[in-house]
Design an enzyme around this catalytic site. Structure first.
Site, short mmCIF file in Angstrom:
data_model
loop_
_atom_site.label_atom_id
_atom_site.label_comp_id
_atom_site.label_asym_id
_atom_site.label_seq_id
_atom_site.Cartn_x
_atom_site.Cartn_y
_atom_site.Cartn_z
N GLY A 233 0.81 -1.04 0.06
CA GLY A 233 -0.04 -0.07 -0.13
C GLY A 233 0.84 1.32 -0.07
O GLY A 233 0.11 2.35 0.20
N GLU A 275 4.66 -5.97 1.70
CA GLU A 275 4.25 -6.48 0.46
C GLU A 275 4.10 -5.35 -0.65
O GLU A 275 2.97 -5.35 -0.95
CB GLU A 275 3.02 -7.32 0.43
N ARG A 313 -7.96 2.92 -14.23
CA ARG A 313 -7.93 3.49 -13.00
C ARG A 313 -8.56 5.07 -12.79
O ARG A 313 -9.41 5.26 -11.80
CB ARG A 313 -6.59 3.59 -12.42
N CYS A 344 -16.61 3.77 -26.04
CA CYS A 344 -17.88 4.28 -26.02
C CYS A 344 -18.33 4.56 -24.72
O CYS A 344 -19.58 3.89 -24.11
CB CYS A 344 -18.65 2.91 -26.74
C1 LIG Z 1 -2.73 -8.58 0.68
C2 LIG Z 1 -2.10 -7.30 -0.31
N1 LIG Z 1 -0.86 -7.19 -0.26
C3 LIG Z 1 -0.42 -6.30 -1.04
C4 LIG Z 1 -0.89 -5.34 -1.69
C5 LIG Z 1 -0.31 -4.46 -2.96
O1 LIG Z 1 -0.48 -3.14 -2.54
P1 LIG Z 1 0.47 -2.00 -3.23
O2 LIG Z 1 0.43 -2.48 -4.64
O3 LIG Z 1 -0.60 -0.84 -3.05
O4 LIG Z 1 1.59 -1.85 -2.65
C6 LIG Z 1 -2.31 -5.67 -1.89
C7 LIG Z 1 -3.05 -4.90 -3.01
O5 LIG Z 1 -4.32 -4.95 -2.94
C8 LIG Z 1 -2.85 -6.58 -1.26
O6 LIG Z 1 -4.22 -6.71 -1.08
#
Ligand SMILES: Cc1ncc(COP(=O)(O)O)c(C=O)c1O
Length: 416
Positions: A233, A275, A313, A344
């Site tokens: 995130g 992550e 997006r 469209c």
């Molecule tokens: C469980 C989990 N980890 C990591 C991410 C990666 O998020 P980001 O690309 O915003 O770092 C997401 C995105 O939806 C997620 O659901």
């Protein structure tokens, strides 16, 4: 933090390859991906978080080459479907470094993950735990996904840390603790830790430190656990002046809070995992479009040869982008324009409030930066448009990682 890839000369070249030449050779629309940028971000993340773990979130952008780069740079991997796992397998991604996610995993997915030998499964419901325990022939490590009750103040569609939504089990209601205890009673599963993901495009470190506090307290209630996964995130800038999340500051503050809280609760410090997806792949990408037409009236519409099928997006989240004419030095005079796609839908807008050279005309090339994450991954065939190729650039060489889709590709699925 720049909105352009590390090796870019903005709107002119990336990775030593001219954008005009790439468009000429591979056609448009096309996604250009800076390999050096991806690798440099992986290294920056790994260094900032060491000795903790960084797992790339495959959903942001995924293909075999990306899997090899991520593996070579030593990152772990978050997959959230059997399809993403298949790509990881095709690239020989080390199984022990893979985490499987998903709020609704199929039985096939669970079996495929167990067959591949993924390191950890992040479980999201009681029924999934029951199924996984029945399928596992060897002891499988699991993390429980929890909702810590934190609003990271991002778009509602990507807010995932609050109580009232489909992901995870609530800490506040006791559901998360109940599931953790249940897992501990199952001999085929090993409760390795907890996981949360607050949302996407988060700029505030406070949301992450608060999550760390709440999750450590939750782990203390279980007597401590070896792993704490704080999800992804991390924000990146899409337009000049946008704020990105500073990974060095994040690492310093979050690891500091985890250590303090563990000491306060008298539990050992867990291994942290984060992550990031967007923060690794997003700013590495540039999308190239060709201008099809320029319509002047009360407003000037610049119509390009792609749109919401290669970038949904803006329509989904109201996301804002920057755009420049590519391949030619910009003249001084610009005019306000709206860059739109050719689908469209009136909502098929790429940049509502762009400034482009006043002599913009059909045939000109446009470059939209920060399109490496959740663009190819979210692309569709709306209006039967073929999905664009992904062209990797590095050291003056451009090569397709994913070729352009063809009408034949689409007709092949039309079997009726
Ligand atoms: C469980 C989990 N980890 C990591 C991410 C990666 O998020 P980001 O690309 O915003 O770092 C997401 C995105 O939806 C997620 O659901």
């Amino acid at each position: 933090m720049s909105i352009w890839p590390l090796t870019a000369e903005p709107a002119l070249s990336v990775g030593g390859s001219g954008l005009a030449e790439i468009a000429e050779r591979f056609g448009t629309p096309a996604y250009v991906l800076d390999e050096e940028h991806v690798r440099a971000r992986c290294r920056e993340y790994a260094k900032a978080m060491a000795p903790h773990e960084v797992a790339y979130a495959a959903k942001a952008f995924w293909c075999r080459a990306m899997a090899r780069w991520i593996a070579e740079e030593g990152l772990s991997l978050d997959v959230c479907s059997e399809g993403e796992l298949v790509v990881a397998g095709a690239a020989g991604f080390p199984a022990a470094r893979i985490l499987l996610h998903g709020n609704g995993k199929t039985l096939n997915e669970l079996s495929a993950a167990l067959d591949y030998g993924v390191g950890r499964v992040v479980v999201d419901s009681v029924s999934e735990v029951v199924q996984l325990a029945a399928l596992a022939s060897q002891r499988q490590k699991v993390l429980v996904r929890v909702t810590p009750g934190i609003d990271a103040h991002v778009h509602r569609a990507v807010t995932t840390g609050t109580e009232d939504q489909k992901f995870g089990l609530s800490i506040a209601s006791g559901a998360a603790a109940d599931l953790a205890c249940r897992i501990r009673r199952l001999p085929s599963l090993e409760l390795a830790g907890v996981h949360c993901h607050l949302g996407s495009q988060i700029t505030s470190l406070d949301s992450f430190t608060e999550a760390a506090r709440r999750l450590v307290a939750f782990m203390a209630g279980l007597g401590g656990l070896p792993e704490l996964n704080l999800g992804g995130g991390h924000a990146v800038p899409y337009r000049p002046g946008d704020q990105g999340l500073d990974i060095a500051a994040f690492a310093g503050q979050v690891t500091g809070v985890v250590e303090q809280e563990c000491a306060a609760h008298g539990i050992p410090v867990p291994r942290l995992t984060i992550e990031p997806g967007r923060a690794i792949a997003g700013p590495a990408g540039v999308t190239l479009y060709r201008v099809l037409t320029v319509k002047r009236g009360t407003r000037t519409f610049v119509v390009v040869d792609g749109g919401m099928s290669d970038n949904p997006r803006p329509a989904l989240y109201g996301s804002r982008y920057h755009v420049e004419r590519a391949g030619t030095p910009a003249p001084a005079a610009t005019e306000p324009v709206t860059v739109v796609g050719r689908h469209c839908e009136a909502g098929d807008v790429i940049v509502p409030d762009a400034r482009l050279p006043a002599d913009i005309r059909p045939g000109d090339l446009l470059a939209v930066p920060c399109t490496g994450a959740y663009h190819h991954a979210m692309a569709s065939n709306y209006n039967h448009l073929a999905r664009p190729p992904v062209i990797a650039v590095r050291d003056g060489r451009a090569r397709p990682l994913i070729r352009r889709e063809t009408d034949e590709d689409m007709l092949r699925r039309d079997v009726g």
